[in-house]
Design an enzyme around this catalytic site. Structure first.
Site, short mmCIF file in Angstrom:
data_model
loop_
_atom_site.label_atom_id
_atom_site.label_comp_id
_atom_site.label_asym_id
_atom_site.label_seq_id
_atom_site.Cartn_x
_atom_site.Cartn_y
_atom_site.Cartn_z
N SER A 86 53.33 59.95 51.44
CA SER A 86 53.92 61.29 51.43
C SER A 86 53.91 61.89 50.03
O SER A 86 53.86 61.18 49.02
CB SER A 86 55.37 61.24 51.93
OG SER A 86 55.43 60.68 53.22
N1 SAH Z 1 56.30 55.75 53.82
C1 SAH Z 1 54.86 55.72 53.62
C2 SAH Z 1 54.21 56.92 54.28
C3 SAH Z 1 53.52 56.49 55.49
S1 SAH Z 1 52.75 57.70 56.50
C4 SAH Z 1 54.48 55.63 52.16
O1 SAH Z 1 55.35 55.79 51.31
O2 SAH Z 1 53.31 55.36 51.89
C5 SAH Z 1 53.37 57.16 58.05
C6 SAH Z 1 53.06 55.76 58.45
O3 SAH Z 1 53.69 55.54 59.71
C7 SAH Z 1 51.59 55.44 58.66
O4 SAH Z 1 51.25 54.34 57.86
C8 SAH Z 1 51.50 55.09 60.14
O5 SAH Z 1 50.57 54.09 60.42
C9 SAH Z 1 52.91 54.64 60.44
N2 SAH Z 1 53.34 54.71 61.84
C10 SAH Z 1 53.04 55.65 62.76
N3 SAH Z 1 53.65 55.38 63.93
C11 SAH Z 1 54.36 54.23 63.74
C12 SAH Z 1 55.19 53.43 64.58
N4 SAH Z 1 55.43 53.74 65.85
N5 SAH Z 1 55.74 52.31 64.04
C13 SAH Z 1 55.50 51.96 62.75
N6 SAH Z 1 54.72 52.68 61.93
C14 SAH Z 1 54.15 53.79 62.40
#
Ligand code: SAH
Length: 215
Positions: free
Chosen positions: A63
């Protein structure tokens, strides 16, 4: 020339976070300190402190710094809390939360990203109180519940019941909810058996996948 990363992060915090109203001193300190540049792919390193999300593979992103800060601030962490993060991605937000809470469990649905997040956290010395687990966080992570705080980093069509259920009392949940490419960042405060909602901002997250997400 190799950038002075501490200086890059200081400028990021000043302009993007303080400049936009983030006030929680612990969040600001954590984001000055955590090496964001070590959580992005090598080819994106030069833009690590830019004012935008960055691709981390598998169609996912780390993000924008402001969004990570705002979500962390919404959780009102004082250092004693146990936190669940849904969507570990690069592990960066989990590291930030780990710096200002007692313990973090970060769940990630893409196994390769879970492995990468885990490695990033270990490499940066942040794995002591932050654990990454593989799985569908739309159902929460019951083994660690209840949580004092829950942060969801992917946009959900609706608030998954399991997450409200696994939120402690008192507890705070932050989650982007709404159509695929246009959500509200909602904040739920559970207190005395009741839940109060507010909207922190409008936002655009990658979609939540899995059983409670977008198919
Ligand atoms: N917090 C992260 C941002 C990740 S973007 C950072 O600081 O880098 C959102 C993430 O959520 C992605 O990696 C995606 O694979 C994950 N995601 C999507 N649906 C999900 C679910 N149901 N359970 C766990 N992770 C999920």
């Amino acid at each position: 020339m190799i950038p002075d990363w501490a200086e890059e992060r200081r400028k990021m915090v000043e302009a993007q976070l303080i400049g936009r109203g983030i006030r929680d001193a612990r969040v600001l300190a954590a984001m000055r300190e955590i090496p964001r540049e070590d959580f992005v792919p090598p080819e994106a390193r030069v833009t690590a402190c830019g004012d935008a999300p960055i691709g981390i593979g598998w169609g996912q992103t780390i993000s924008q710094p402001y969004m990570t800060a705002l979500m962390a601030e919404c959780l009102e962490l004082s250092g004693s809390e146990r936190v669940l993060e849904v969507g570990a991605g690069s592990g960066y937000a989990a590291a930030v939360l780990g710096a200002i809470a007692r313990e973090v469990i970060a769940i990630e649905i893409v196994p390769e990203l879970a492995a990468a997040a885990s490695m990033n956290l270990r490499r940066t010395g942040r794995a002591r109180n932050v654990r990454v687990v593989d799985g569908d966080g739309g159902w929460g992570y019951p083994a660690g519940a209840p949580y004092d705080a829950i942060s969801v980093a992917a946009g959900a069509p609706d608030v998954p019941f399991s997450l409200l259920d696994q939120l402690g009392d008192p507890g705070i949940l932050v989650i982007p909810v709404g159509p695929r490419d246009d959500q509200e960042l909602r904040v739920a405060r559970k207190r005395g058996g009741r839940i109060e909602w507010r909207v922190a901002t409008l936002c655009r997250f990658v979609p939540l996948r899995g059983g409670e997400g977008w198919r």
